[in-house]
Motif scaffolding. Structure first.
Motif, PDB file in Angstrom:
ATOM      1  N   ASP A 285      33.576 -28.101  38.985  1.00 28.05           N
ATOM      2  CA  ASP A 285      32.128 -28.309  38.883  1.00 28.05           C
ATOM      3  C   ASP A 285      31.552 -27.974  37.512  1.00 28.05           C
ATOM      4  O   ASP A 285      30.333 -27.886  37.362  1.00 28.05           O
ATOM      5  N   ARG A 288      28.522 -29.955  36.057  1.00 23.49           N
ATOM      6  CA  ARG A 288      28.089 -30.941  37.043  1.00 23.49           C
ATOM      7  C   ARG A 288      27.148 -30.298  38.054  1.00 23.49           C
ATOM      8  O   ARG A 288      27.195 -29.094  38.288  1.00 23.49           O
ATOM      9  N   PHE A 307      27.570 -35.046  36.052  1.00 22.68           N
ATOM     10  CA  PHE A 307      27.310 -34.244  34.870  1.00 22.68           C
ATOM     11  C   PHE A 307      25.800 -34.105  34.664  1.00 22.68           C
ATOM     12  O   PHE A 307      25.052 -35.090  34.734  1.00 22.68           O
TER      13      PHE A 307
END
Length: 325
Positions: A285, A288, A307
């Motif tokens: 992650d 993001r 993103f």
């Protein structure tokens, strides 16, 4: 006794994640320099910041011993370009002596030399080769260096002669190579790659500097993904850094489904010093986040979203929430 011959230490204190996962993978940034000048290099700024601080063999030994003590079973050497480290082969030997599986992320460089490849390959299990186009014109323009394509092709050929070696390919998807992407997948398959990663442009380093110029938007990726899956045939294709909804019918090829936790050891800067430190990543992650449409998506639990740089520029109208099967 040479450190390269050391037996793996007994497992005493494994790293445990928030959901009970055990950390098994180490990514070690072995160098902060590279002969290529890739337009999208996510490490570009970090290489500039830490080039003056080499990762010595002694430091690499300390990291490998520490991580082996905590049950880490594999190491991925990256950079910069890891093969140009003066004791690259010794680092591989030590990792193998500790019972680790070894892999590298490379654009070929020294492995294009048959003699060097012969020296390194007994200690190297797999490599993720950067191939950013199906020909020299496309790849070299992306890599920023003439002859880059020929070198990485030679490196793949040299390494593939080792029985049991696993050649993988990484391709960063940008506006510079999107029109030849299908041919690049076909090339990777013809080279004997068993896995190809198609990486979305990461908004870090040079990728952030040229984000608006190089970015491929989600609808274009969604339209192309099924064709690429067909071209890949028996070769495994994975899409890194893209939300599952951007892959349409190819959503099962999202790399998020197969990503493994890893501890990344790299330089960190403090007011009075720099130090090698571990960053523990338990999910893919980084950079993001979820947006409003993600709340209606059946895949929210396995997809970490988009993103942030993408959402900041284009909003969330391109996200198409997936329904449960």
């Amino acid at each position: 006794m040479s450190t390269a011959c050391m037996a793996p230490p007994p497992e005493a204190d494994p790293w445990i994640g928030p959901n009970g996962e055990r950390m098994r993978r180490l990514e070690l940034h072995l160098t902060y320099t590279c002969p290529e000048r890739c337009l999208f290099c996510s490490e570009d700024h970090r290489m500039a910041a830490f080039k003056a601080f080499p990762v010595t063999y002694g430091r690499a030994v300390k990291v490998l011993l520490e991580q082996a003590k905590h049950g880490v079973e594999s190491v991925h050497l990256t950079g910069g370009e890891p093969t140009i480290h003066p004791r690259f082969v010794d680092v591989l030997k030590l990792a193998k002596g500790l019972g680790m599986r070894t892999s590298i992320g490379t654009i070929g460089t020294r492995l294009a030399d048959p003699a060097f490849a012969e020296t390194a390959l007994p200690w190297l299990d797999e490599a993720l080769f950067s191939v950013h186009g199906p020909d020299a014109a496309t790849h070299d323009a992306c890599a920023g260096r003439a002859g880059s394509f020929d070198r990485v092709m030679a490196a793949i050929a040299n390494c593939s002669r080792k029985p049991g070696f696993r050649p993988y390919v990484n391709t960063v998807v940008t506006r510079r190579n999107i029109d030849t992407l299908d041919s690049t997948v076909a090339l990777a398959r013809s080279l004997g790659a068993t896995l190809q990663i198609l990486s979305s442009l990461t908004p870090e380093g040079a990728g952030a500097d040229h984000y608006d110029e190089l970015l491929v938007r989600l609808p274009e990726l969604r339209a192309l993904a099924p064709t690429l899956i067909t071209t890949a045939g028996p070769m495994i294709l994975r899409f890194f850094g893209a939300p599952a909804c951007a892959l349409g019918s190819a959503k099962m090829a999202s790399n998020d489904l197969y990503w493994n936790p890893r501890v990344t050891v790299e330089w960190a800067r403090h007011p009075d010093r720099v130090s090698l430190e571990g960053i523990f990543s338990w999910a893919p992650d980084r950079g993001r986040r979820h947006a409003a449409p993600c709340e209606r998506c059946a895949w929210k639990g396995v997809c970490p979203g988009v993103f942030s740089a993408y959402l900041d520029r284009f909003g969330d109208s391109e996200l198409l929430p997936l329904e449960a099967a």
